[in-house]
Design a protein around this motif. Sequence first.
Motif, PDB file in Angstrom:
ATOM      1  N   LYS A  23       0.714  -1.443  -0.341  1.00 54.84           N
ATOM      2  CA  LYS A  23      -0.041  -0.372  -0.190  1.00 54.84           C
ATOM      3  C   LYS A  23       0.979   1.242   0.137  1.00 54.84           C
ATOM      4  CE  LYS A  23      -3.725  -1.833   2.365  1.00 54.84           C
ATOM      5  NZ  LYS A  23      -4.661  -1.494   4.058  1.00 54.84           N
ATOM      6  N   ALA A  24       0.868   2.343  -0.441  1.00 53.13           N
ATOM      7  CA  ALA A  24       1.420   3.444  -0.425  1.00 53.13           C
ATOM      8  C   ALA A  24       0.662   4.260   0.281  1.00 53.13           C
ATOM      9  CB  ALA A  24       1.213   4.159  -2.667  1.00 53.13           C
ATOM     10  N   SER A  25       1.644   4.994   1.005  1.00 54.48           N
ATOM     11  CA  SER A  25       1.193   5.704   2.243  1.00 54.48           C
ATOM     12  C   SER A  25      -0.073   6.473   1.928  1.00 54.48           C
ATOM     13  CB  SER A  25       2.311   5.143   3.688  1.00 54.48           C
ATOM     14  OG  SER A  25       2.282   6.845   4.341  1.00 54.48           O
ATOM     15  N   GLY A  26       0.833   7.551   1.736  1.00 52.67           N
ATOM     16  CA  GLY A  26      -0.313   8.455   0.853  1.00 52.67           C
ATOM     17  C   GLY A  26      -1.619   8.711   0.126  1.00 52.67           C
ATOM     18  N   ALA A  27      -2.522  10.166  -0.374  1.00 49.22           N
ATOM     19  CA  ALA A  27      -3.315   9.833  -0.813  1.00 49.22           C
ATOM     20  C   ALA A  27      -3.410   9.450  -2.281  1.00 49.22           C
ATOM     21  CB  ALA A  27      -3.962  11.348  -0.210  1.00 49.22           C
ATOM     22  N   LEU A  53      -6.338   8.736  -4.342  1.00 49.18           N
ATOM     23  CA  LEU A  53      -7.082   8.595  -5.141  1.00 49.18           C
ATOM     24  C   LEU A  53      -7.791   7.128  -4.632  1.00 49.18           C
ATOM     25  CD1 LEU A  53      -6.122  10.767  -8.578  1.00 49.18           C
ATOM     26  CD2 LEU A  53      -7.611  11.844  -6.586  1.00 49.18           C
ATOM     27  N   GLY A  54      -7.569   6.752  -4.121  1.00 39.09           N
ATOM     28  CA  GLY A  54      -8.368   5.358  -3.886  1.00 39.09           C
ATOM     29  C   GLY A  54      -7.407   4.552  -4.776  1.00 39.09           C
ATOM     30  N   LYS A  55      -6.368   4.769  -5.252  1.00 37.87           N
ATOM     31  CA  LYS A  55      -5.394   3.554  -6.014  1.00 37.87           C
ATOM     32  C   LYS A  55      -4.375   3.198  -4.831  1.00 37.87           C
ATOM     33  CE  LYS A  55      -6.436   4.804 -10.258  1.00 37.87           C
ATOM     34  NZ  LYS A  55      -6.853   6.230 -10.632  1.00 37.87           N
ATOM     35  N   GLY A  56      -3.054   3.117  -5.111  1.00 34.31           N
ATOM     36  CA  GLY A  56      -2.575   2.612  -4.772  1.00 34.31           C
ATOM     37  C   GLY A  56      -2.566   1.500  -3.670  1.00 34.31           C
ATOM     38  N   VAL A  57      -3.388   1.447  -3.746  1.00 34.71           N
ATOM     39  CA  VAL A  57      -3.392  -0.691  -3.171  1.00 34.71           C
ATOM     40  C   VAL A  57      -2.940  -1.722  -4.132  1.00 34.71           C
ATOM     41  CG1 VAL A  57      -4.466  -1.974  -1.573  1.00 34.71           C
ATOM     42  CG2 VAL A  57      -4.763   0.334  -0.975  1.00 34.71           C
ATOM     43  N   THR A  58      -2.470  -2.685  -3.394  1.00 36.39           N
ATOM     44  CA  THR A  58      -1.779  -4.199  -4.776  1.00 36.39           C
ATOM     45  C   THR A  58      -1.735  -5.451  -3.899  1.00 36.39           C
ATOM     46  OG1 THR A  58      -0.003  -2.115  -5.554  1.00 36.39           O
ATOM     47  CG2 THR A  58      -0.464  -4.932  -6.421  1.00 36.39           C
ATOM     48  N   VAL A  59      -3.137  -5.626  -3.803  1.00 34.74           N
ATOM     49  CA  VAL A  59      -3.126  -7.194  -3.059  1.00 34.74           C
ATOM     50  C   VAL A  59      -2.288  -8.169  -4.083  1.00 34.74           C
ATOM     51  CG1 VAL A  59      -5.202  -8.382  -2.679  1.00 34.74           C
ATOM     52  CG2 VAL A  59      -5.285  -6.372  -2.182  1.00 34.74           C
ATOM     53  N   CYS A  60      -1.675  -8.772  -3.438  1.00 29.69           N
ATOM     54  CA  CYS A  60      -0.683  -9.608  -4.583  1.00 29.69           C
ATOM     55  C   CYS A  60      -0.965 -11.049  -3.997  1.00 29.69           C
ATOM     56  CB  CYS A  60       1.001  -9.537  -4.296  1.00 29.69           C
ATOM     57  SG  CYS A  60       1.379  -7.704  -4.166  1.00 29.69           S
ATOM     58  N   ASN A  61      -0.506 -11.938  -4.608  1.00 35.09           N
ATOM     59  CA  ASN A  61      -0.701 -13.387  -4.969  1.00 35.09           C
ATOM     60  C   ASN A  61       0.947 -13.998  -4.882  1.00 35.09           C
ATOM     61  OD1 ASN A  61      -3.224 -14.638  -5.919  1.00 35.09           O
ATOM     62  ND2 ASN A  61      -2.900 -12.846  -8.111  1.00 35.09           N
ATOM     63  N   ASP A  62       1.440 -13.448  -4.906  1.00 32.94           N
ATOM     64  CA  ASP A  62       3.178 -14.234  -4.349  1.00 32.94           C
ATOM     65  C   ASP A  62       3.883 -12.746  -4.239  1.00 32.94           C
ATOM     66  OD1 ASP A  62       4.005 -13.357  -6.564  1.00 32.94           O
ATOM     67  OD2 ASP A  62       3.267 -15.662  -7.573  1.00 32.94           O
ATOM     68  N   LEU A  63       5.108 -13.429  -3.880  1.00 38.95           N
ATOM     69  CA  LEU A  63       6.451 -12.997  -3.383  1.00 38.95           C
ATOM     70  C   LEU A  63       6.762 -11.956  -4.576  1.00 38.95           C
ATOM     71  CD1 LEU A  63       8.683 -12.616  -2.125  1.00 38.95           C
ATOM     72  CD2 LEU A  63      10.036 -14.464  -2.867  1.00 38.95           C
ATOM     73  N   ARG A  64       6.822 -12.761  -6.236  1.00 43.87           N
ATOM     74  CA  ARG A  64       6.698 -12.030  -7.207  1.00 43.87           C
ATOM     75  C   ARG A  64       6.210 -10.235  -7.313  1.00 43.87           C
ATOM     76  NH1 ARG A  64       5.431 -11.980 -12.498  1.00 43.87           N
ATOM     77  NH2 ARG A  64       3.721 -13.251 -11.635  1.00 43.87           N
ATOM     78  N   GLU A  85       4.180  10.304  -4.947  1.00 41.70           N
ATOM     79  CA  GLU A  85       4.767  10.996  -3.797  1.00 41.70           C
ATOM     80  C   GLU A  85       4.908   9.944  -2.894  1.00 41.70           C
ATOM     81  OE1 GLU A  85       7.577  12.719  -3.061  1.00 41.70           O
ATOM     82  OE2 GLU A  85       7.580  12.609  -5.560  1.00 41.70           O
ATOM     83  N   ALA A  86       2.919   9.866  -2.922  1.00 38.72           N
ATOM     84  CA  ALA A  86       2.468   8.781  -2.128  1.00 38.72           C
ATOM     85  C   ALA A  86       3.137   7.925  -1.253  1.00 38.72           C
ATOM     86  CB  ALA A  86       0.636   8.567  -2.904  1.00 38.72           C
ATOM     87  N   GLY A  87       3.650   7.052  -2.667  1.00 41.82           N
ATOM     88  CA  GLY A  87       4.375   5.905  -2.630  1.00 41.82           C
ATOM     89  C   GLY A  87       6.175   6.076  -2.040  1.00 41.82           C
ATOM     90  N   ARG A  88       6.241   7.027  -1.480  1.00 46.38           N
ATOM     91  CA  ARG A  88       7.355   7.226  -1.543  1.00 46.38           C
ATOM     92  C   ARG A  88       7.936   5.631   0.235  1.00 46.38           C
ATOM     93  NH1 ARG A  88      11.013   9.377  -4.389  1.00 46.38           N
ATOM     94  NH2 ARG A  88      10.490  11.310  -4.927  1.00 46.38           N
ATOM     95  N   THR A  89       6.695   5.965   0.218  1.00 46.21           N
ATOM     96  CA  THR A  89       6.761   5.343   1.743  1.00 46.21           C
ATOM     97  C   THR A  89       5.720   4.079   1.669  1.00 46.21           C
ATOM     98  OG1 THR A  89       7.509   7.079   3.377  1.00 46.21           O
ATOM     99  CG2 THR A  89       5.870   5.412   4.839  1.00 46.21           C
ATOM    100  N   VAL A  90       5.647   3.147   1.898  1.00 47.28           N
ATOM    101  CA  VAL A  90       4.777   1.769   2.398  1.00 47.28           C
ATOM    102  C   VAL A  90       4.217   1.959   2.938  1.00 47.28           C
ATOM    103  CG1 VAL A  90       5.503   1.449  -1.089  1.00 47.28           C
ATOM    104  CG2 VAL A  90       6.258   0.040   1.286  1.00 47.28           C
ATOM    105  N   VAL A  91       2.982   0.603   2.807  1.00 42.26           N
ATOM    106  CA  VAL A  91       2.538  -0.007   4.195  1.00 42.26           C
ATOM    107  C   VAL A  91       2.476  -1.366   3.787  1.00 42.26           C
ATOM    108  CG1 VAL A  91       1.086  -1.059   5.939  1.00 42.26           C
ATOM    109  CG2 VAL A  91       1.559   1.444   6.016  1.00 42.26           C
ATOM    110  N   VAL A  92       3.627  -2.023   4.242  1.00 44.43           N
ATOM    111  CA  VAL A  92       3.573  -3.734   3.533  1.00 44.43           C
ATOM    112  C   VAL A  92       2.956  -5.093   4.564  1.00 44.43           C
ATOM    113  CG1 VAL A  92       4.817  -6.187   2.752  1.00 44.43           C
ATOM    114  CG2 VAL A  92       5.469  -4.189   2.110  1.00 44.43           C
ATOM    115  N   GLU A  93       2.056  -5.676   4.160  1.00 45.23           N
ATOM    116  CA  GLU A  93       0.525  -6.275   5.546  1.00 45.23           C
ATOM    117  C   GLU A  93       0.162  -7.498   4.383  1.00 45.23           C
ATOM    118  OE1 GLU A  93      -2.009  -3.284   6.488  1.00 45.23           O
ATOM    119  OE2 GLU A  93      -3.675  -4.289   5.118  1.00 45.23           O
TER     120      GLU A  93
END
Length: 419
Positions: free
Chosen positions: A144-148, A150-161, A178-186
């Motif tokens: 997840k891109a940390s910043g705003a 526009l409702g995008k910025g989240v990638t739900v992944c299936n694997d490591l690659r 710039e929203a993606g300079r910091t991310v949350v990996v969860e």
Amino acid sequence: MNKVLIIGSGGREHALAWKLARECEVHALPGNPGIEEIGQCHPGDVADLAEVARLARNIAADLVLVGPENPLLEGLADVLRSEGLVCFGPGKREALLEGSKAFAKELMVEAGVPTAWGRVCRSFSEGEEAVQTLHQMGKRPVVKASGAALGKGVTVCNDLREALLALERTMVELEFGEAGRTVVVEERLEGREFSLLTVCSGEAYWSLPVAQDYKRAEDGDRGPNTGGMGSVSPTPWVTEDLVREAEEKIVAPILRALSQRGLDYRGVLFSGLMVQDGEVFCLEYNVRFGDPETQSVVARLGDGFYELLLETGRGGRPQPIGERPEAAVTVVLTSGGYPGAYAKGLPIVVPSEVPSDTILFHAGTARRDGDLVTAGGRVFGATGLGPTVQEARRRAYKLADLVQFDGKRFRSDIGAYED
Ligand code: AMP
Ligand code: GLY
């Protein structure tokens, strides 16, 4: 008569205006052709905070209600309050709950809110380490891109690659800016989602009827993510107990944590929730009403919405209001191609009178030489009310069929529950 100034121009804002027009005089900045039928729209730029405050003063607004997140993230509520105006919407520092997923995650952990295991990563190598850790735990990642964004910025992944690619696009190629300079990996959770909209003032709160949003473009929850293709309220599978649990575990602790930092949240807190193996988890907080959840939710509210928002904006305790027993279903009519590229300016034909127990909410429409034309990806929300979700759904689709424009598209399974 009391006056409210609504900031924004989408389906959510039309729904709020529709509800409030029964209780007060409605003004909007900039509003849309649907709002124009029930209130007064003022041209202007919502990003110009001083201009918004000037308008609110000029029309002597008793209450300013902010629809979209951006003006809140920029500090509109603080500007209005500093001028003695009453605003329903949190200040800049409280709005960070939506504006920074890193802040939200850290506060969730501090407050003990159930949320997916996650790490805030400020460099690509930190991100890599976090996705590797999840991989070793046998879990799939979400980036997840940390910043705003526009409702995008989240990638739900299936694997490591996929996660490494998402990290690369988000943090290195800056696909979400710039929203993606910091991310949350969860950790990726699996389950059903619902939205809880809670009216909050400090640590006091009251939740509006629950709703569910349909984020994917295609039937069966397939296709790309969108701003929302429809909504249902109430959500048949969400029990009263589940709502209380969400309030106790997800709403109350975060309000307490904010308050301990000297912050006073005044507005609606939108908790995006997922139920996994019977347990409720918080995926995200937003600091505004959901779109298109609001269309279905306000259609079901009893009287007293204006007073509720006004009192909350003033810092008073949110007073519960009634709920109509009917269910509501909203089907979003989109421009062909949405959420990708789509045409604008196409002529629209709407029925001169909508069928009973339906409401047509404008979202991406405009007037051109007096004629109604398409002006956005999500063009309308067709809302139906009925004694059951099935009946509400039937009415919403009846209305959806009556609206015409080239390329009109909608999902056919909004509110179609198998159980
Ligand atoms: P967000 O903007 O954080 O709500 O994310 C947008 C969408 O991504 C959510 O509505 C979910 O469908 C999905 N999502 C976000 N976080 C997770 C997670 N930890 N596990 C699974 N799906 C997620
Ligand atoms: N319906 C999701 C949102 O408003 O963000």
